[in-house]
Each structure stands twice: as structure tokens, then as C-alpha cells.
Write a protein that holds these residues in place. Structure first.
Motif, PDB file in Angstrom:
ATOM      1  N   SER A 287       0.819  -1.557   0.289  1.00 40.49           N
ATOM      2  CA  SER A 287      -0.339   0.073  -0.162  1.00 40.49           C
ATOM      3  C   SER A 287       0.577   0.979   0.043  1.00 40.49           C
ATOM      4  O   SER A 287       0.410   2.135  -0.647  1.00 40.49           O
TER       5      SER A 287
ATOM      6  N   TRP B 206       3.944   1.607  -1.258  1.00 39.70           N
ATOM      7  CA  TRP B 206       4.828   1.483  -2.377  1.00 39.70           C
ATOM      8  C   TRP B 206       3.027   2.085  -3.648  1.00 39.70           C
ATOM      9  O   TRP B 206       4.085   3.195  -4.415  1.00 39.70           O
ATOM     10  N   ILE B 207       2.478   1.667  -3.460  1.00 33.24           N
ATOM     11  CA  ILE B 207       1.242   2.676  -4.518  1.00 33.24           C
ATOM     12  C   ILE B 207       0.797   3.812  -4.138  1.00 33.24           C
ATOM     13  O   ILE B 207       0.750   4.477  -5.483  1.00 33.24           O
ATOM     14  N   CYS B 208       1.085   3.766  -3.009  1.00 36.30           N
ATOM     15  CA  CYS B 208       0.597   5.507  -2.723  1.00 36.30           C
ATOM     16  C   CYS B 208       1.782   6.756  -3.018  1.00 36.30           C
ATOM     17  O   CYS B 208       1.779   7.660  -3.518  1.00 36.30           O
ATOM     18  N   SER B 209       3.117   5.637  -3.112  1.00 38.92           N
ATOM     19  CA  SER B 209       4.561   6.773  -3.159  1.00 38.92           C
ATOM     20  C   SER B 209       4.946   6.126  -4.844  1.00 38.92           C
ATOM     21  O   SER B 209       4.558   7.361  -5.765  1.00 38.92           O
ATOM     22  N   ALA B 210       3.933   6.107  -5.408  1.00 36.01           N
ATOM     23  CA  ALA B 210       3.499   5.767  -7.314  1.00 36.01           C
ATOM     24  C   ALA B 210       3.354   6.319  -7.783  1.00 36.01           C
ATOM     25  O   ALA B 210       3.393   6.896  -8.269  1.00 36.01           O
ATOM     26  N   VAL B 211       2.028   6.873  -7.291  1.00 38.67           N
ATOM     27  CA  VAL B 211       0.894   7.452  -7.591  1.00 38.67           C
ATOM     28  C   VAL B 211       0.877   9.073  -7.178  1.00 38.67           C
ATOM     29  O   VAL B 211       1.099  10.063  -7.989  1.00 38.67           O
TER      30      VAL B 211
ATOM     31  N   LEU C  55       3.901  10.209  -7.195  1.00 34.98           N
ATOM     32  CA  LEU C  55       5.491  10.295  -8.041  1.00 34.98           C
ATOM     33  C   LEU C  55       4.751  10.342  -9.461  1.00 34.98           C
ATOM     34  O   LEU C  55       5.234  11.197 -10.010  1.00 34.98           O
ATOM     35  N   VAL C  56       4.112  10.248 -10.027  1.00 37.73           N
ATOM     36  CA  VAL C  56       3.486   9.995 -10.931  1.00 37.73           C
ATOM     37  C   VAL C  56       2.417  11.135 -11.399  1.00 37.73           C
ATOM     38  O   VAL C  56       3.163  11.914 -12.469  1.00 37.73           O
ATOM     39  N   TYR C  57       1.940  11.883 -10.255  1.00 36.59           N
ATOM     40  CA  TYR C  57       1.291  12.952  -9.790  1.00 36.59           C
ATOM     41  C   TYR C  57       2.443  14.133 -10.596  1.00 36.59           C
ATOM     42  O   TYR C  57       1.987  15.435 -11.075  1.00 36.59           O
TER      43      TYR C  57
ATOM     44  N   ARG D 212       4.193  14.705 -13.990  1.00 40.81           N
ATOM     45  CA  ARG D 212       2.805  14.317 -14.612  1.00 40.81           C
ATOM     46  C   ARG D 212       3.215  16.001 -14.763  1.00 40.81           C
ATOM     47  O   ARG D 212       3.312  17.396 -15.721  1.00 40.81           O
TER      48      ARG D 212
END
Length: 172
Positions: free
Chosen positions: A156, A158-163, A165-167, A170
Motif C-alpha cells: 500500500s 509503495w502504491i501511494c508513493s507511485a501515485v 511520483l506519477v502526479y 506529470r
């Protein structure tokens, strides 16, 4: 607690709806002034709702609920005596200065009113505070996903961190 297909469907529809609004309005945003000020075309009540919603993040929703469960009505008093007077002061006394100076942010106003060093100091302290707050928010969200959905805490996080990072990538 177990979530069912309908629960996941509602969450996916909500996320899709929010992303769809972003893509639909993207063509109207040409400059930073369009994004921040919307051509001064937003009614006052919408600005007020945006102002309040900007102050309601994961820390308030999760943290204040947990604090209320632990300490009771004292949590409500903390919010009434701290946050609400500060928001009223900002709206009544400070917003006319920002609006009159045509500044789009507090750092921009500080540069106009004082100098570049003041703006830089504010930016650095805000950046440090944001890093700490973001870490706390991602920890809270990962804990929430672990508790509600049964997801692995590390996954969870890592998923939060990836979101995030993508934001950030972008937006840059």
C-alpha cells in the motif's frame, strides 16, 4: 470487514469521474492564471467551498476522527479555536491583499511585498513541512488501505508513493 464488488465499483467510478473532469477541463487551461484564478469567473460560494475543501485532507478526516474517538469533544474545540478563526481571518483580512496585488500564491505575494530572500525562506520551510506532511499522509493512507481492504501495508505504501511520483512527474 470485507468489501464486495459494488464497493470496488463505486470507488472506481468515483476515481474515473474525477479524472474525467480533469481531462474535460484541461483544454480550458492555457496559462497558470487560468488554472489558479479561472479568469475570475468562479462564484464566491464555489471559492468558499474550494477554500474549505483544501483544508480537509487525509490528516483531518482520519486524524481528527481518531482524535475525536480518543479525546472526545476536546478535539472539536481544538478545531473551532484554531482552524476556523484562522480561515476567517485569512478570508476577511488577507484575501483582499492577495487579490489586490494580483499574486496567485503566498510566496509570490511575499516576493512582491518583501524580497526574494523572504520568498525563498518561505518556500524552503514550506517544502520541508510538505515532505513531512506527505510522509504522514502516505503512512495514514497505507494504514487505512491495510485496515479496510486488507492490503499489505508495504505494498500500500509503495502504491501511494507511485501515485504521488506519477502526479509530481506529470505536473513537472
Amino acid at each position: 470487514m470485507h468489501l464486495h464488488f459494488i464497493d470496488y465499483s463505486i470507488m472506481l467510478i468515483y476515481v474515473g469521474f474525477v479524472i474525467g473532469i480533469g481531462f474535460a477541463l484541461k483544454r480550458y487551461m492555457k496559462t497558470s492564471a487560468d488554472f489558479f484564478l479561472s479568469g475570475h469567473s468562479i462564484p464566491t460560494w464555489v471559492c468558499g467551498l474550494a477554500f474549505l475543501s483544501a483544508n480537509l485532507g487525509a490528516l483531518e478526516l482520519v486524524g481528527m476522527a481518531a482524535s475525536g474517538a480518543k479525546y472526545g469533544i476536546a478535539t472539536c474545540h481544538f478545531y473551532w479555536l484554531g482552524a476556523i478563526p484562522a480561515m476567517v481571518f485569512l478570508a476577511v483580512f488577507m484575501m483582499p491583499f492577495y487579490y489586490g496585488s494580483k499574486a496567485r500564491s503566498v510566496p509570490e505575494y511575499l516576493k512582491l511585498r518583501f524580497d526574494e530572500r523572504t520568498r525563498c525562506f518561505n518556500s524552503l520551510t514550506f517544502a520541508v513541512m510538505t515532505v513531512f506532511t506527505s510522509g504522514i499522509s502516505m503512512n495514514a493512507l497505507a494504514g487505512l488501505l491495510h485496515s479496510l481492504l486488507g492490503w499489505n501495508y508495504d505494498l500500500s505504501l509503495w502504491i501511494c508513493s507511485a501515485v504521488v511520483l506519477v502526479y509530481v512527474l506529470r505536473a513537472a
